[in-house]
Write a protein that holds these residues in place. Structure first.
Motif, mmCIF file in Angstrom:
data_model
loop_
_atom_site.group_PDB
_atom_site.id
_atom_site.type_symbol
_atom_site.label_atom_id
_atom_site.label_comp_id
_atom_site.label_asym_id
_atom_site.label_seq_id
_atom_site.Cartn_x
_atom_site.Cartn_y
_atom_site.Cartn_z
ATOM 1 N N ARG A 144 15.915 -0.799 -11.063
ATOM 2 C CA ARG A 144 14.674 -0.962 -10.297
ATOM 3 C C ARG A 144 14.919 -1.440 -8.867
ATOM 4 N NH1 ARG A 144 9.476 -3.445 -13.237
ATOM 5 N NH2 ARG A 144 8.578 -1.464 -13.836
ATOM 6 N N PRO A 145 15.701 -2.526 -8.690
ATOM 7 C CA PRO A 145 15.936 -2.976 -7.309
ATOM 8 C C PRO A 145 16.544 -1.866 -6.438
ATOM 9 C CG PRO A 145 16.693 -4.619 -8.847
ATOM 10 C CD PRO A 145 16.296 -3.437 -9.664
ATOM 11 N N THR A 146 17.463 -1.083 -7.002
ATOM 12 C CA THR A 146 18.083 -0.014 -6.217
ATOM 13 C C THR A 146 17.034 1.008 -5.798
ATOM 14 O OG1 THR A 146 19.921 -0.265 -7.732
ATOM 15 C CG2 THR A 146 20.062 1.533 -6.151
ATOM 16 N N ILE A 147 16.191 1.414 -6.735
ATOM 17 C CA ILE A 147 15.160 2.394 -6.390
ATOM 18 C C ILE A 147 14.257 1.834 -5.305
ATOM 19 C CG2 ILE A 147 13.233 3.756 -7.250
ATOM 20 C CD1 ILE A 147 14.468 3.637 -9.994
ATOM 21 N N MET A 148 13.881 0.575 -5.490
ATOM 22 C CA MET A 148 12.984 -0.046 -4.532
ATOM 23 C C MET A 148 13.576 -0.059 -3.134
ATOM 24 S SD MET A 148 11.220 -3.018 -6.712
ATOM 25 C CE MET A 148 11.553 -4.428 -5.772
ATOM 26 N N VAL A 149 14.809 -0.569 -3.027
ATOM 27 C CA VAL A 149 15.384 -0.776 -1.696
ATOM 28 C C VAL A 149 15.934 0.518 -1.106
ATOM 29 C CG1 VAL A 149 17.148 -2.027 -0.414
ATOM 30 C CG2 VAL A 149 15.884 -3.178 -2.219
ATOM 31 N N ARG A 150 16.615 1.325 -1.922
ATOM 32 C CA ARG A 150 17.277 2.496 -1.360
ATOM 33 C C ARG A 150 16.375 3.715 -1.266
ATOM 34 N NH1 ARG A 150 22.811 2.566 -1.773
ATOM 35 N NH2 ARG A 150 22.669 4.511 -0.613
ATOM 36 N N HIS A 151 15.379 3.813 -2.106
ATOM 37 C CA HIS A 151 14.598 5.049 -2.137
ATOM 38 C C HIS A 151 13.156 4.890 -1.657
ATOM 39 C CE1 HIS A 151 17.729 7.302 -4.276
ATOM 40 N NE2 HIS A 151 18.063 6.099 -4.673
ATOM 41 N N VAL A 152 12.484 3.849 -2.127
ATOM 42 C CA VAL A 152 11.079 3.703 -1.753
ATOM 43 C C VAL A 152 10.939 3.098 -0.357
ATOM 44 C CG1 VAL A 152 8.891 2.646 -2.376
ATOM 45 C CG2 VAL A 152 10.382 3.516 -4.151
ATOM 46 N N LEU A 153 11.720 2.040 -0.109
ATOM 47 C CA LEU A 153 11.582 1.318 1.162
ATOM 48 C C LEU A 153 11.738 2.215 2.393
ATOM 49 C CD1 LEU A 153 11.060 -1.391 2.481
ATOM 50 C CD2 LEU A 153 13.501 -1.873 2.365
ATOM 51 N N ALA B 64 0.826 -1.205 0.000
ATOM 52 C CA ALA B 64 0.000 0.000 0.000
ATOM 53 C C ALA B 64 0.863 1.259 0.000
ATOM 54 C CB ALA B 64 -0.931 -0.004 1.201
ATOM 55 N N SER B 65 1.914 1.265 0.835
ATOM 56 C CA SER B 65 2.700 2.501 0.888
ATOM 57 C C SER B 65 3.596 2.637 -0.342
ATOM 58 C CB SER B 65 3.498 2.589 2.191
ATOM 59 O OG SER B 65 4.459 1.590 2.243
ATOM 60 N N VAL B 66 4.017 1.512 -0.917
ATOM 61 C CA VAL B 66 4.805 1.597 -2.150
ATOM 62 C C VAL B 66 3.958 2.202 -3.273
ATOM 63 C CG1 VAL B 66 5.822 0.222 -4.000
ATOM 64 C CG2 VAL B 66 6.451 -0.219 -1.643
ATOM 65 N N ILE B 67 2.714 1.748 -3.357
ATOM 66 C CA ILE B 67 1.849 2.277 -4.414
ATOM 67 C C ILE B 67 1.647 3.776 -4.237
ATOM 68 C CG2 ILE B 67 -0.553 2.248 -5.212
ATOM 69 C CD1 ILE B 67 -0.396 -0.745 -5.160
ATOM 70 N N GLY B 68 1.603 4.209 -2.957
ATOM 71 C CA GLY B 68 1.488 5.634 -2.704
ATOM 72 C C GLY B 68 2.734 6.411 -3.102
ATOM 73 N N GLU B 69 3.911 5.750 -2.999
ATOM 74 C CA GLU B 69 5.177 6.452 -3.230
ATOM 75 C C GLU B 69 5.590 6.452 -4.701
ATOM 76 O OE1 GLU B 69 7.203 7.979 -0.928
ATOM 77 O OE2 GLU B 69 5.691 7.622 0.611
ATOM 78 N N VAL B 70 5.216 5.365 -5.391
ATOM 79 C CA VAL B 70 5.829 5.060 -6.675
ATOM 80 C C VAL B 70 5.673 6.176 -7.717
ATOM 81 C CG1 VAL B 70 4.673 3.795 -8.537
ATOM 82 C CG2 VAL B 70 6.404 2.686 -7.157
ATOM 83 N N ASN B 71 4.588 6.952 -7.621
ATOM 84 C CA ASN B 71 4.382 7.982 -8.637
ATOM 85 C C ASN B 71 4.908 9.348 -8.228
ATOM 86 O OD1 ASN B 71 3.189 6.242 -10.450
ATOM 87 N ND2 ASN B 71 1.225 6.384 -9.387
ATOM 88 N N LYS B 72 5.604 9.391 -7.091
ATOM 89 C CA LYS B 72 6.109 10.696 -6.656
ATOM 90 C C LYS B 72 7.339 11.097 -7.473
ATOM 91 C CE LYS B 72 4.196 10.780 -2.059
ATOM 92 N NZ LYS B 72 4.450 10.543 -0.646
ATOM 93 N N GLU B 73 7.663 12.390 -7.395
ATOM 94 C CA GLU B 73 8.740 12.917 -8.247
ATOM 95 C C GLU B 73 10.096 12.297 -7.963
ATOM 96 O OE1 GLU B 73 6.589 15.325 -7.051
ATOM 97 O OE2 GLU B 73 5.889 16.400 -8.826
ATOM 98 N N TYR B 74 10.357 12.014 -6.681
ATOM 99 C CA TYR B 74 11.718 11.538 -6.394
ATOM 100 C C TYR B 74 11.991 10.179 -7.006
ATOM 101 C CZ TYR B 74 10.201 8.411 -2.595
ATOM 102 O OH TYR B 74 9.631 7.412 -1.871
#
Lengths: 327, 305
Positions: free
Chosen positions: B206-215, B185-195
């Motif tokens: 993709r894995p880097t964005i997922m683990v280092r930025h979204v998580l 739920a929170s990933v879906i909220g974050e995924v479309n943000k500018e950062y």
């Protein structure tokens, strides 16, 4: 609407298929149907013969289809300890558990509604604070501990209530299936402690749920409108607010009945209550795989049916959920 | 501004100082954790060592009642072990299992949640259906089932030897959907943000964005869930042990201690059950109180009663 029901039912069937597959693969890997039928004192040759006759050497998928076919006919294998069809053993133990769950559900409904509504209406009053404190404490006490405390207090120290068993039971239909404890004083006395213990673990959750739902409803526009219209306090609280609190609570109640099954295992162990949970534990200790799997299938079907029915009922009341699942 | 200074001026600390219940729970929790961690050094006797257990000392009541001995402040259990020491070791075992099980749940849940939220489409639908299905079954029931199957597969003897890792796996497998759902739920909220967009444009994988930025942005909810989950895991462990599907009596957790004491409650030896019981309730209660407080502070919108 119709499409939603169909989709929901198909999903339920798929879930049941997955569960039966899991159940069957456990059974075929660690179970021993030959032992279930003839016991342990047979020569290896006779065993091999039996295995061949039962089709245990067939490919996995063939055996699984046969298992499914039998299950649909109500045959879930034979219990090794009881030497009877597993399903019959479960049905004989079910009434005890059902009576326990019903009693607990009654207690929960009787106490959680008044307390929950009251603490929503008067959040600052002493009783509300006490209720909320009590409910935090309540979720932190494991159900078996509550049960043991009750036994120590009422049975061992005060000697006013019996500590274990079902007491005097009456054969309800005269065929030995439904032994009820509801019709005798002794049976009801035996029912009291287990039911209160079981209710104690679920009650805090309902009190909190009812309170928060009620508080949310009281903040809505239509309640404000009702106040502005000058309706009586009682009418606003009981007719307008309470009615809309009921919906989510009833939904959760339906699902929580399933969770109660898990707690019945613990409660029945403490009180030596001859229900399904007690039977299940006995089956674990004596490695009765067929009975374990039969119990798994029965309990899973109860969950799946309850969940499906609750979902479908909910979609009648709140049409937005019907849209959520579609692509 | 250094991190310490930042922390000192934060709303988090401010509301913590204002809430007496949270402060008291935190202090009790820290004391319990210290006692559990240092159990081997501070316990008067080692309940696992067979050579310092004397069966003649069994069922001695607590110090203050008749027949109590000052050597055993809280009495002894049916095997002649000092209750106080056994409880310290029991709490330690319960905490180890609880924390590791929650770590496993979080691991699986975060992985599934991130994958589902980030990839979306069919993968998302499949993974979330899976989580939904498992979620519709009560976790305790599931834990009992997995435990039962494990016990039949391994046999009682080796099950008891492997009890700690097995319990961790059982409780870990039974509750991962809680994490998966929240993270998704929170990933879906974050995924479309500018950062996230920016990170993508720099050319990060993709894995880097997922683990280092979204998580990291989803971790607040993980923290709130984790406190409650640890309390749940400790309760599940106690329940499994009470049913005989958990720790053996020779290396008791709080649940198996309560179970072993239950047999003796009819003969009046209440202390074998009551002390570990109170110990367990105290531990779970302070975690629950802290969890409630944490939820209020970190996520006021979620707060409901």
């Amino acid at each position: 609407m119709f499409a939603f029901i169909i989709r929901r039912v198909i999903q339920a069937i798929l879930v049941m298929l997955v569960i039966s597959l899991v159940g069957f693969s456990i059974k075929s890997n660690i179970g021993d149907p030959v032992r279930d039928l003839v016991g342990e004192r047979v020569t290896p040759e006779e065993r091999a013969q039996m295995a061949e006759k039962l089709g245990l050497n067939d490919p996995f998928f063939v055996q699984y289809t046969r298992f499914l076919k039998n299950a649909l006919h109500g045959d879930l294998g034979t219990s090794f300890i009881y030497r009877k069809p597993a399903l019959e053993v479960i049905f004989r133990h079910a009434p005890a558990t059902i009576e326990l769950v019903l009693g607990a559900a009654l207690i929960i409904a009787l106490f959680s509604f008044p307390l929950g509504v009251y603490s929503a209406l008067y959040p600052r009053s002493l009783l509300s604070r006490f209720t909320m404190g009590f409910s935090t404490l309540g979720v932190s006490i494991p159900v078996f501990l509550t049960a043991i405390m009750f036994i120590y207090l009422f049975a061992v120290t005060l000697h006013i209530l019996p500590s274990y068993g079902r007491g005097e039971t009456i054969d309800l239909f005269g065929n030995g299936y439904w032994q009820t404890g509801l019709l005798t004083i002794d049976g009801l006395k035996h029912l009291l402690l287990p039911c209160v213990s079981l209710a104690s673990i679920m009650m805090p959750l309902f009190i909190r749920l009812i309170r928060s739902e009620m508080m949310e409803v009281l903040e809505t526009e239509y309640i404000k409108y009702a106040w502005a219209k000058g309706l009586s306090t009682r009418r606003i609280w009981l007719v307008h607010a309470f009615k809309n609190t009921l919906l989510p609570v009833v939904t959760v109640f339906g699902v929580q009945i399933g969770i109660m099954f898990a707690f019945t295992i613990l409660t029945e162990t403490v009180f030596q209550w001859q229900g399904m949970g007690f039977m299940f534990l006995d089956a674990i200790q004596r490695a009765d795989i067929s009975l374990l799997i039969a119990y798994l299938v029965v309990v899973a079907s109860v969950f799946v049916v309850v969940n499906t029915v609750v979902d479908i009922m909910y979609s009648f009341i709140n049409p937005t959920v019907r849209i959520a699942g579609t692509k | 501004m250094t991190k310490l200074q930042k922390f000192k001026e934060s709303y988090f600390l401010y509301s913590f100082k204002r809430d007496k219940v949270a402060m008291a729970s935190f202090i009790i929790l820290v004391i319990l954790l210290i006692l559990a961690v240092t159990a081997p050094w501070i316990a008067p006797m080692d309940p696992y060592g067979a050579n310092n257990i004397d069966i003649m000392n069994s069922e001695i009541p607590p110090m203050w009642s008749d027949g109590g001995e000052s050597q055993f402040p809280l009495g002894t259990d049916n095997m002649g072990r000092d209750m106080f020491s056994t409880m310290l070791y029991g709490l330690r075992t319960s905490i180890i299992i609880g924390v590791c099980a929650v770590a496993l749940q979080a691991g699986i849940g975060i992985f599934v949640g991130l994958t589902a939220g980030f990839i979306g489409g069919k993968t998302d639908a499949f993974l979330m259906r899976l989580a939904d299905i498992q979620f519709s079954f009560p976790y305790l029931m599931l834990a009992i089932f997995i435990g039962a199957i494990f016990q039949v597969v391994f046999g009682v003897g080796s099950y008891e030897r492997l009890a700690v890792p097995l319990l961790i796996i059982i409780i870990g497998l039974a509750e991962w959907p809680v994490y998966a759902r929240t993270i998704r739920a929170s990933v879906i909220g974050e995924v479309n943000k500018e950062y996230v967009e920016a990170a993508r444009i720099i050319g990060l994988s993709r894995p880097t964005i997922m683990v280092r930025h979204v998580l990291p942005n989803s971790l607040t909810s993980v923290m709130v869930i984790s406190t409650i989950q640890i309390a749940n895991a400790v309760m599940s462990e106690a329940a499994l042990s009470f049913l005989g599907l958990g720790m053996p009596v020779t290396k008791p957790s709080l649940g198996s201690l309560i179970q072993s004491g239950f047999e003796f409650i009819f003969s009046g030896s209440w202390w074998i059950t009551v002390f570990p019981g109170v110990w367990l309730i105290l531990f779970v209660l302070v975690i629950n109180l802290l969890g409630d407080w944490l939820r209020d502070v970190l996520n006021p919108k979620l707060y409901k009663g």
